[in-house]
Scaffold this motif. Structure first.
Motif, PDB file in Angstrom:
ATOM      1  N   THR A  35     -50.597 -17.919   0.280  1.00 51.59           N
ATOM      2  CA  THR A  35     -49.544 -17.524  -0.662  1.00 51.59           C
ATOM      3  C   THR A  35     -49.330 -18.590  -1.731  1.00 51.59           C
ATOM      4  OG1 THR A  35     -47.854 -18.322   0.883  1.00 51.59           O
ATOM      5  CG2 THR A  35     -48.325 -15.962   0.900  1.00 51.59           C
ATOM      6  N   ARG A  38     -52.092 -18.155  -4.316  1.00 55.98           N
ATOM      7  CA  ARG A  38     -51.836 -16.983  -5.163  1.00 55.98           C
ATOM      8  C   ARG A  38     -50.691 -17.255  -6.130  1.00 55.98           C
ATOM      9  NH1 ARG A  38     -53.535 -13.464  -8.498  1.00 55.98           N
ATOM     10  NH2 ARG A  38     -52.225 -11.611  -8.622  1.00 55.98           N
ATOM     11  N   ALA A  61     -46.216 -13.360  -4.666  1.00 54.50           N
ATOM     12  CA  ALA A  61     -47.432 -13.548  -3.876  1.00 54.50           C
ATOM     13  C   ALA A  61     -47.260 -13.004  -2.462  1.00 54.50           C
ATOM     14  CB  ALA A  61     -47.801 -15.031  -3.837  1.00 54.50           C
ATOM     15  N   ILE A  62     -46.107 -13.226  -1.861  1.00 60.90           N
ATOM     16  CA  ILE A  62     -45.837 -12.706  -0.518  1.00 60.90           C
ATOM     17  C   ILE A  62     -45.856 -11.184  -0.531  1.00 60.90           C
ATOM     18  CG2 ILE A  62     -44.066 -12.478   1.273  1.00 60.90           C
ATOM     19  CD1 ILE A  62     -43.321 -15.421   0.635  1.00 60.90           C
ATOM     20  N   LEU A  65     -49.449  -9.839  -0.778  1.00 64.00           N
ATOM     21  CA  LEU A  65     -50.145  -9.887   0.510  1.00 64.00           C
ATOM     22  C   LEU A  65     -49.638  -8.807   1.447  1.00 64.00           C
ATOM     23  CD1 LEU A  65     -50.496 -13.686   1.332  1.00 64.00           C
ATOM     24  CD2 LEU A  65     -52.323 -12.036   1.021  1.00 64.00           C
TER      25      LEU A  65
END
Length: 84
Positions: A35, A38, A61-62, A65
């Motif tokens: 993360t 990203r 980012a989290i 994903l």
């Protein structure tokens, strides 16, 4: 509390792994590194694949994903013999 939890993220990221294969992510550390990488890409100007709504890059980012919008690719170091 982090939403989604580390365990939820690990399950989502590893959901495409066939039985018997090694999971892509095996620890919380791996999720944190993925993360963070990203988030740095987002800060560097890459387009987000989810709605941002003026959120911080790490939160985006989290979400990416968790929604399987980005994939984690293991980077294996290349030995000197293989690089030639």
């Amino acid at each position: 509390m982090l939403r989604p939890s580390y365990n939820d993220l690990i399950q989502v990221v590893n959901s495409g792994v066939e039985p018997g294969e090694e999971p892509v992510v095996q620890s919380r550390y791996s999720i944190v590194i993925a993360t963070a990488k990203r988030a740095r890409q987002l800060i560097g100007g890459e387009e987000a694949t989810v709605m941002e709504r003026a959120r911080k890059p790490l939160s985006v980012a989290i979400d990416e994903l968790y929604q399987s919008r980005v994939k984690i690719i293991n980077e294996e170091p290349v030995s000197e013999d293989e690089g030639e």
